[in-house]
Design an enzyme around this catalytic site. Structure first.
Site, mmCIF file in Angstrom:
data_model
loop_
_atom_site.group_PDB
_atom_site.id
_atom_site.type_symbol
_atom_site.label_atom_id
_atom_site.label_comp_id
_atom_site.label_asym_id
_atom_site.label_seq_id
_atom_site.Cartn_x
_atom_site.Cartn_y
_atom_site.Cartn_z
ATOM 1 N N ASP A 168 0.870 -1.169 0.000
ATOM 2 C CA ASP A 168 0.000 0.000 0.000
ATOM 3 C C ASP A 168 0.911 1.224 0.000
ATOM 4 O OD1 ASP A 168 -1.676 2.116 0.527
ATOM 5 O OD2 ASP A 168 -2.608 1.219 2.293
ATOM 6 N N TYR B 181 -8.260 15.804 -8.465
ATOM 7 C CA TYR B 181 -7.342 14.892 -9.139
ATOM 8 C C TYR B 181 -6.261 15.693 -9.854
ATOM 9 C CZ TYR B 181 -5.635 11.632 -12.713
ATOM 10 O OH TYR B 181 -4.836 10.871 -13.534
ATOM 11 N N LYS C 200 -1.933 15.876 -9.525
ATOM 12 C CA LYS C 200 -0.991 15.690 -10.623
ATOM 13 C C LYS C 200 -0.109 16.918 -10.841
ATOM 14 C CE LYS C 200 -2.203 11.482 -11.340
ATOM 15 N NZ LYS C 200 -1.250 10.395 -11.027
#
Length: 255
Positions: A58, A151, A155
């Site tokens: 993980d 999101y 990035k």
């Protein structure tokens, strides 16, 4: 033989990268939160005559990431290429995003990249032979997309980490770059397409078709398209390239 680690390697883009790096001659550690997926890809590599191992990890667990890198070095001899590919997406308007959403997506897409970068760099510095760290950004790391705002933020963050790490690690002969895919035919884009329907009323597949019309080359990207560029970043031809986050998207975003 150099050793490459690919996180999120059990499916999608990660699988494509793992298979390509193995084809290039790297020993590949396929790492995924889903051990079965990692094992399936590692088996594909072995069946093709390559060297591979599969590990469950993980990437949001810093201690687990460091342990994983140590295990790979112990089993395969070194860590020469680190591909921090694991990532998730969420589709929501910014007004709907909750603290829990932010915690989940930043934990994988940002913290996971940083932990992988830290663990790999520590190992590469100890080895004293340089290395390549390659991070997953996105076209959404160059241009913020509606319904993918948080999101996109993750990035953009990966680009910043990539640039800063490139400066800090250059003295150790470690290059740090990122790849920025566009619309890739994977489970992630299937999820985006499905979730977008709640906002635009389009049937399943219509959102993907709409966004695909932005692609200058006229087709949806494949994991192999991305893997070809990562292959370059992992190879000797990219030795003088660092701190870059390059779009490999078929011509959607051009700068």
């Amino acid at each position: 033989m150099s050793t490459a680690i690919v996180t999120g390697g059990g499916r999608g883009i990660g699988r494509g990268i793992a298979l390509r790096l193995a084809k290039d001659g790297h020993a590949v550690a396929v790492v995924d939160v889903n051990k079965a997926g990692a094992e399936a890809v590692a088996a594909e590599i072995a069946e093709a005559g390559g060297t591979s191992t599969a590990l469950a990890c993980d990437v949001t667990d810093r201690a687990a990431v460091f342990t994983m890198v140590d295990e790979v070095a112990g089993e395969l001899g070194s860590v020469d290429v680190m591909v921090n590919n694991a990532g998730i997406a969420q589709v929501k308007t910014l007004l709907e995003v909750t603290p829990e959403d932010l915690e989940a997506i930043f934990a994988v897409n940002v913290y996971g990249v940083l932990y992988g970068l830290q663990a790999a760099a520590e190992r590469m510095i100890e080895q004293g032979t340089g290395g390549k760290i390659i991070n997953a950004s996105s076209i959404a790391g160059h241009s913020g997309f509606d319904f993918l705002g948080h999101y996109s933020a993750t990035k953009f963050a990966v680009r910043a980490l990539t640039q800063a790490a490139a400066k800090e690690l250059a003295k150790h002969r470690i290059t740090v770059n990122a790849y920025c895919p566009g619309i890739v035919g994977t489970d992630m884009w299937d999820l985006i397409d499905e979730r977008m329907s709640a906002y635009n009323g389009k049937a399943k597949g219509e959102t993907l078709e709409q966004y695909s019309q932005l692609i200058a080359l006229g087709r949806v990207q494949t994991p192999e398209d991305v893997a070809g560029f990562v292959s370059y970043l992992a190879g000797r031809d990219a030795d003088y390239m660092t701190g870059q986050a390059v779009m490999i998207d078929g011509g959607i975003v051009m700068v």
